[in-house]
Design an enzyme around this catalytic site. Structure first.
Site, PDB file in Angstrom:
ATOM      1  N   ALA A 130       0.853  -1.191   0.000  1.00  0.00           N
ATOM      2  CA  ALA A 130       0.000   0.000   0.000  1.00  0.00           C
ATOM      3  C   ALA A 130       0.890   1.243   0.000  1.00  0.00           C
ATOM      4  O   ALA A 130       1.240   1.780   1.048  1.00  0.00           O
ATOM      5  CB  ALA A 130      -0.929   0.003   1.215  1.00  0.00           C
ATOM      6  N   GLY A 338      30.348  17.467 -17.158  1.00  0.00           N
ATOM      7  CA  GLY A 338      30.878  16.451 -18.070  1.00  0.00           C
ATOM      8  C   GLY A 338      31.251  15.189 -17.302  1.00  0.00           C
ATOM      9  O   GLY A 338      30.610  14.845 -16.305  1.00  0.00           O
ATOM     10  N   GLU A 362       6.145  11.269  -0.245  1.00  0.00           N
ATOM     11  CA  GLU A 362       4.970  12.150  -0.048  1.00  0.00           C
ATOM     12  C   GLU A 362       4.112  12.240  -1.313  1.00  0.00           C
ATOM     13  O   GLU A 362       3.577  13.303  -1.635  1.00  0.00           O
ATOM     14  CB  GLU A 362       5.395  13.508   0.485  1.00  0.00           C
ATOM     15  CG  GLU A 362       5.988  13.364   1.884  1.00  0.00           C
ATOM     16  CD  GLU A 362       5.809  14.550   2.764  1.00  0.00           C
ATOM     17  OE1 GLU A 362       4.865  15.314   2.564  1.00  0.00           O
ATOM     18  OE2 GLU A 362       6.639  14.702   3.688  1.00  0.00           O
TER      19      GLU A 362
END
Ligand code: CAA
Length: 390
Positions: A130, A338, A362
């Site tokens: 969840a 770079g 969040e």
């Protein structure tokens, strides 16, 4: 009237937070990242100078700062190191549901504790199955007399290994989907077990743990808000904390942008500093715009809260834009450096790793888009309690 200029008080706060970040956080940030070291000494000092628990109301001994003040501080501290700021700021996420849903006595009890000592608290919403889908949680709370008994596991819990107390969301009516979730304040005891500390890509100075609640008993007075109204409480909390996350993302992006500007003036290729090449100038210009607009979006979503207005749409705009921008700006900073940008002796690869979590925690950038789409296509009137001042 629209006015983005800061008051003298806000400028002083920014200076305080910036000096703290420059003196206490920046000099050790890359070392903390390398060894994934817990920044206890910085937490102690930040607590001492008043840079923690900034939203706790004055009536409970807190500084009572508003949401815009919070964004100003969070940007500066994240400019120092967003991993450290995540550790410092997690109390704000955990105390918001207490301030929104706790009784007067409970608010006082927990706020005064946080103000008195550098204690930590965690917000326990996410579970292995969840994450974005909050209502899929399996942690269970069962009422027994004047107590609730909690069983279940929460993952990705910021400060979980160190927290003295937790706000835990659990199913009190498993058949009722999002309308069967309640929030509880849980003190650490020996039924609260830290199962795992995560070894992370970025924000390595922060602690992220899996926490299991094993027959954990909670006094019924520590139910936050009404039973089965925890989902709404969690959404209201996230509306209040996402502006701060946007400000943190702005701080990371600004740090990367500043490093890239400095480096582009020093690094000579084809006989001139690379800042003289239009290819680099355009990258710097895009970075500058993204930092600027991220800050404005964060501030806008915070000011609405300070005016007592609902900011669901604006906080998702801010969180989504600032998080995605931080990822882009830090990636471009590596590009400006770079090959050196890819090497740990240089500062920007850490920032790129740190930025990634801003698109995840969040509420992912995809969840923010979902909220934005819903608020845009099907705007809802959501009633919030009049006391919603956390
Ligand atoms: N304020 C108040 N109520 C709200 C609300 C808001 N912003 N948003 C929704 N609601 C209410 C709705 O009105 C609805 O109420 P009713 O029961 O009266 O119908 C109810 O909540 C359900 O709303 P939805 O139908 O929109 O719910 P959903 O299941 O579709 O989920 C979601 C919506 C936006 C996807 C939400 O689940 C969500 O935000 N998910 C992301 C979760 C998240 O951000 N997790 C991060 C965990 S915190 C963290 O990262 C910790 C850390 O340590 C850093």
């Amino acid at each position: 009237m629209v006015d983005f200029s800061l008051t003298d008080e806000q400028k002083n706060l920014r200076e305080l937070a910036h000096d703290f970040a420059a003196r206490e956080i920046r000099p050790v940030a890359w070392e903390l990242d390398r060894d994934s070291t817990w920044p206890q000494a910085i937490i102690d000092k930040a607590h001492e100078v008043g840079l923690m628990n900034t939203h706790l109301p004055e009536q409970y001994g807190g500084p009572g700062l508003d949401y815009l003040d919070g964004c100003i501080i969070e940007e500066e501290l994240s400019w120092g190191c967003s991993g450290v700021q995540t550790s410092l700021g997690a109390n704000g996420l955990a105390s918001a549901p207490v301030m929104l849903g706790g009784s007067e006595d409970v608010k006082r009890e927990f706020a005064e504790e946080l103000v008195a000592e550098p204690k930590l608290a965690s917000f326990c919403l996410t579970e292995p199955d969840a994450g974005s889908d909050v209502s899929g949680m399996r942690t269970r709370a069962v009422r027994k007399g004047d107590k609730y008994v909690i069983n279940g596991s929460k993952c990705f819990i910021t400060n979980g290994s160190y927290a003295d107390w937790f706000v835990v969301y659990a199913k009190t009516d498993p058949e009722a989907g999002h309308r069967g979730i309640s929030a509880f304040l849980v003190r650490r005891d020996d039924t609260v077990i830290v199962d795992k500390k995560e070894d992370k890509l970025g924000q390595r100075a922060s602690n992220t743990a899996t926490i299991t609640f094993n027959e954990t008993e909670v006094d019924a007075r520590y139910l936050l808000g009404e039973e089965n109204k925890g989902f709404k409480l969690a959404m209201m909390v996230l509306d209040r904390t996402r502006p701060g996350v946007a400000a943190m993302a702005t701080g990371i992006a600004r740090a990367a942008f500043e490093f890239a500007c400095d480096y582009s003036k020093e690094r000579v290729q084809f006989g001139v500093p690379i800042a003289m090449h239009q290819a680099i100038q355009f990258m710097i210009a895009d970075m500058a715009t993204k930092v600027h607009l991220s800050r404005l979006a964060a501030w806008n979503s915070a000011v609405l809260l300070d005016q007592g207005k609902r900011n669901t749409l604006e906080s998702s705009h801010a969180k989504r834009f600032a998080a995605d921008s931080a990822m882009e700006v830090t990636t471009d900073a590596v590009q400006v450096y770079g090959g050196y940008g890819f090497i740990k002796d240089y500062p920007v690869e850490k920032l790129m790793r740190d930025a990634k979590i801003m698109q995840l925690y969040e509420g992912t950038s995809q969840i923010q888009r979902l909220v934005i789409a819903r608020e845009t296509l099907l705007p809802r009137r959501i009633e919030e309690p009049a006391t919603a001042t956390a």
